[in-house]
Design an enzyme around this catalytic site. Structure first.
Site, PDB file in Angstrom:
ATOM      1  N   TYR A  98      12.179  43.743  24.520  1.00 42.62           N
ATOM      2  CA  TYR A  98      12.180  42.639  24.481  1.00 42.62           C
ATOM      3  C   TYR A  98      10.642  41.951  24.727  1.00 42.62           C
ATOM      4  O   TYR A  98      10.447  40.904  23.964  1.00 42.62           O
ATOM      5  CB  TYR A  98      13.064  41.893  25.344  1.00 42.62           C
ATOM      6  CG  TYR A  98      14.545  41.793  24.921  1.00 42.62           C
ATOM      7  CD1 TYR A  98      15.228  40.894  24.210  1.00 42.62           C
ATOM      8  CD2 TYR A  98      15.379  42.824  25.364  1.00 42.62           C
ATOM      9  CE1 TYR A  98      16.428  40.924  23.657  1.00 42.62           C
ATOM     10  CE2 TYR A  98      16.780  42.967  25.060  1.00 42.62           C
ATOM     11  CZ  TYR A  98      17.382  41.866  24.328  1.00 42.62           C
ATOM     12  OH  TYR A  98      18.577  42.261  23.769  1.00 42.62           O
ATOM     13  N   GLU A 140      23.628  43.692  27.929  1.00 43.52           N
ATOM     14  CA  GLU A 140      23.320  44.806  27.514  1.00 43.52           C
ATOM     15  C   GLU A 140      23.594  45.687  28.894  1.00 43.52           C
ATOM     16  O   GLU A 140      24.250  46.972  28.568  1.00 43.52           O
ATOM     17  CB  GLU A 140      22.181  44.852  26.784  1.00 43.52           C
ATOM     18  CG  GLU A 140      22.359  44.318  25.527  1.00 43.52           C
ATOM     19  CD  GLU A 140      21.053  43.747  24.886  1.00 43.52           C
ATOM     20  OE1 GLU A 140      20.016  44.448  25.098  1.00 43.52           O
ATOM     21  OE2 GLU A 140      21.064  42.973  23.956  1.00 43.52           O
ATOM     22  N   TYR A 191      33.519  49.723  17.479  1.00 39.95           N
ATOM     23  CA  TYR A 191      32.782  50.387  16.534  1.00 39.95           C
ATOM     24  C   TYR A 191      31.853  51.464  17.157  1.00 39.95           C
ATOM     25  O   TYR A 191      31.504  51.064  18.270  1.00 39.95           O
ATOM     26  CB  TYR A 191      31.956  49.436  15.260  1.00 39.95           C
ATOM     27  CG  TYR A 191      30.884  48.471  16.130  1.00 39.95           C
ATOM     28  CD1 TYR A 191      29.782  48.799  16.551  1.00 39.95           C
ATOM     29  CD2 TYR A 191      31.509  47.364  16.277  1.00 39.95           C
ATOM     30  CE1 TYR A 191      29.169  47.883  17.424  1.00 39.95           C
ATOM     31  CE2 TYR A 191      30.874  46.363  16.790  1.00 39.95           C
ATOM     32  CZ  TYR A 191      29.687  46.720  17.505  1.00 39.95           C
ATOM     33  OH  TYR A 191      28.952  45.658  17.871  1.00 39.95           O
ATOM     34  N   GLN A 207      26.741  50.920  11.879  1.00 41.47           N
ATOM     35  CA  GLN A 207      27.741  50.804  12.752  1.00 41.47           C
ATOM     36  C   GLN A 207      29.097  50.776  11.964  1.00 41.47           C
ATOM     37  O   GLN A 207      29.316  49.986  10.911  1.00 41.47           O
ATOM     38  CB  GLN A 207      27.812  49.447  13.576  1.00 41.47           C
ATOM     39  CG  GLN A 207      26.653  49.719  14.531  1.00 41.47           C
ATOM     40  CD  GLN A 207      25.889  48.137  15.112  1.00 41.47           C
ATOM     41  OE1 GLN A 207      26.334  47.394  14.349  1.00 41.47           O
ATOM     42  NE2 GLN A 207      25.060  48.341  15.797  1.00 41.47           N
ATOM     43  N   VAL A 387      32.235  41.350  11.575  1.00 43.93           N
ATOM     44  CA  VAL A 387      31.530  41.153  10.253  1.00 43.93           C
ATOM     45  C   VAL A 387      30.468  42.418  10.309  1.00 43.93           C
ATOM     46  O   VAL A 387      30.064  43.048  11.522  1.00 43.93           O
ATOM     47  CB  VAL A 387      30.447  40.003   9.995  1.00 43.93           C
ATOM     48  CG1 VAL A 387      29.640  39.809  11.480  1.00 43.93           C
ATOM     49  CG2 VAL A 387      29.971  40.100   8.877  1.00 43.93           C
ATOM     50  N   GLY A 389      27.180  44.252   9.898  1.00 40.77           N
ATOM     51  CA  GLY A 389      25.938  44.284   9.627  1.00 40.77           C
ATOM     52  C   GLY A 389      25.415  42.867  10.382  1.00 40.77           C
ATOM     53  O   GLY A 389      26.260  42.258  11.177  1.00 40.77           O
TER      54      GLY A 389
END
Length: 399
Positions: A98, A140, A191, A207, A387, A389
């Site tokens: 980051y 995360e 996923y 993914q 979705v 991507g």
């Protein structure tokens, strides 16, 4: 919490910054990759860089986050943050990255906007960035901890124990951990990231939804080969897997992630998909069948033809084992008896307004089906979607 002083500056400059975000993100990525080319090896998707989708997703996400802070400085857009955090975890994003992104993003802002970027403007948008980055870093970290993953070593080798051709351009791969240990826990709808070293030596991650084996000792992914078209390259990882992955080979996978998961509920359930968007739905169906679910379930799928419908037999078999399930299929050609022709039309299906709805497929398909659901009385809060991507939808709306 966004400070009142920064909120005033962000509100005043959002039209200018927002209007230039596409140029800013283009400059950001081009400069960062020129100086940090290693980031394209195993982290950033270079196909999405080439077609501009990642740039659009980043620009839309930053603008959406800023608008949310202005609407309520004490709140954060949880849906947007959760979606990004899960995608990042499946890529192995770490906290230190980051700081790298911040350096090049703010350099691009100054380059594109020039004299309009005063110290006050930089300070206000810096606050927006670190509020967003801090929230993502915390999410995360929790995801890695819950998955039992060291973010410095997030990858694990898996052995292909079976391969099945589903259609002319889709294949399923049955996998087990190569180290002999148990697979990590997974939830229906999640996923995994699959990391592949390509012919030029660069590693790329894509993914893929778990289409089966979620509760057992094996895992299954189903991969559609993305063919190239005029002006667009072929899918690098999907084609590499189709060409090279055979029984006995090893693949590198992340732990399962994804925020669109099947909830433990007794409410009616609608699973609507198109194309390879059927993969998380079949994973959900397998989980429901294994649990002996008595939920009222409607499975809706659209495809080009029956021959293009991946996992069609699995879907029919699983629906047949459930107490109160029914499937409807739509095909653009060759529909045949028992199927509908043309595009998915929910009229006359009598879908319950209190159903939990899951969507997966191309964005135009999901937008159309969502609009039909809303018109039929299903509340927006009950509709969830996955979705593949960059998420070019959530960055624009959180309704």
């Amino acid at each position: 919490m966004l400070s009142p002083e920064s909120a005033t500056v962000v509100r005043a400059t959002l039209p200018v910054v927002g209007g230039a975000l596409d140029d800013i993100t283009e400059r950001f990525y081009s400069t960062m990759f020129a100086e940090q080319p290693a980031l394209l090896d195993g982290l950033f998707n270079r196909t999405n860089q080439a077609n501009g989708e990642q740039r659009k997703a980043l620009a839309g996400s930053v603008a959406a986050f800023a608008r949310a802070l202005l609407a309520d400085p004490d709140a954060r857009p949880d849906a947007l943050l959760a979606r990004i955090a899960h995608k990042h975890a499946a890529l192995g994003v770490t906290e230190d990255q980051y700081t790298i992104v911040h350096k090049y993003l703010f350099g691009a802002i100054v380059d594109v906007l020039g004299n309009a970027v005063t110290p006050e403007v930089v300070g206000a948008w810096d606050e927006v960035y670190w509020l967003m980055a801090g929230a993502l870093i915390a999410r995360e970290a929790r995801l890695y901890q819950e998955a039992g993953v060291d973010p410095r070593r997030p990858w694990r080798r898996w052995t292909v124990v079976g391969r099945r051709e589903e259609t002319a351009d889709a294949a399923s791969f049955l996998l087990r951990p190569a180290d002999g240990g148990p697979p990590p826990p997974a939830r229906a709808g999640q996923y995994v990231g699959v990391r592949v070293r390509l012919a030029d030596g660069v590693r790329q991650v894509r993914q893929y939804s778990l289409s089966g084996g979620i509760g057992g000792t094996l895992r299954r992914i189903t991969v559609k080969r993305v063919a190239g078209a005029a002006g667009t390259p072929e899918g690098e990882v999907s084609n590499a897997l189709h060409r090279t992955a055979r029984e006995g080979d090893e693949l590198t996978l992340s732990a399962p992630f994804g925020d669109v998961v099947l909830d433990d509920s007794a409410a009616p359930l609608v699973l609507a998909s198109a194309g390879i968007g059927c993969t998380p739905m079949v994973g959900m169906l397998e989980h429901l069948a294994a649990a002996g679910s008595g939920r009222r379930i409607r499975v809706l799928h659209a495809d080009r033809s029956p021959a293009d419908h991946a996992l069609r037999e699995d879907t029919g078999r699983l629906v047949g084992t459930l107490a109160d399930a029914r499937a409807d299929f739509w095909y653009g050609q060759g529909a045949g008896p028992g199927a509908h022709g043309g595009r998915m039309d929910l009229g006359g299906l009598g879908l319950p307004a209190d159903a939990d709805v899951y969507l997966c497929g191309p964005l135009p398909f999901m937008r159309d089906v969502r609009a039909q659901l809303l018109r039929s009385g299903v509340p927006a809060r009950r509709i969830r979607y996955e979705v593949f991507g960059p998420d070019l939808w959530l960055a624009r709306t959180e309704n």
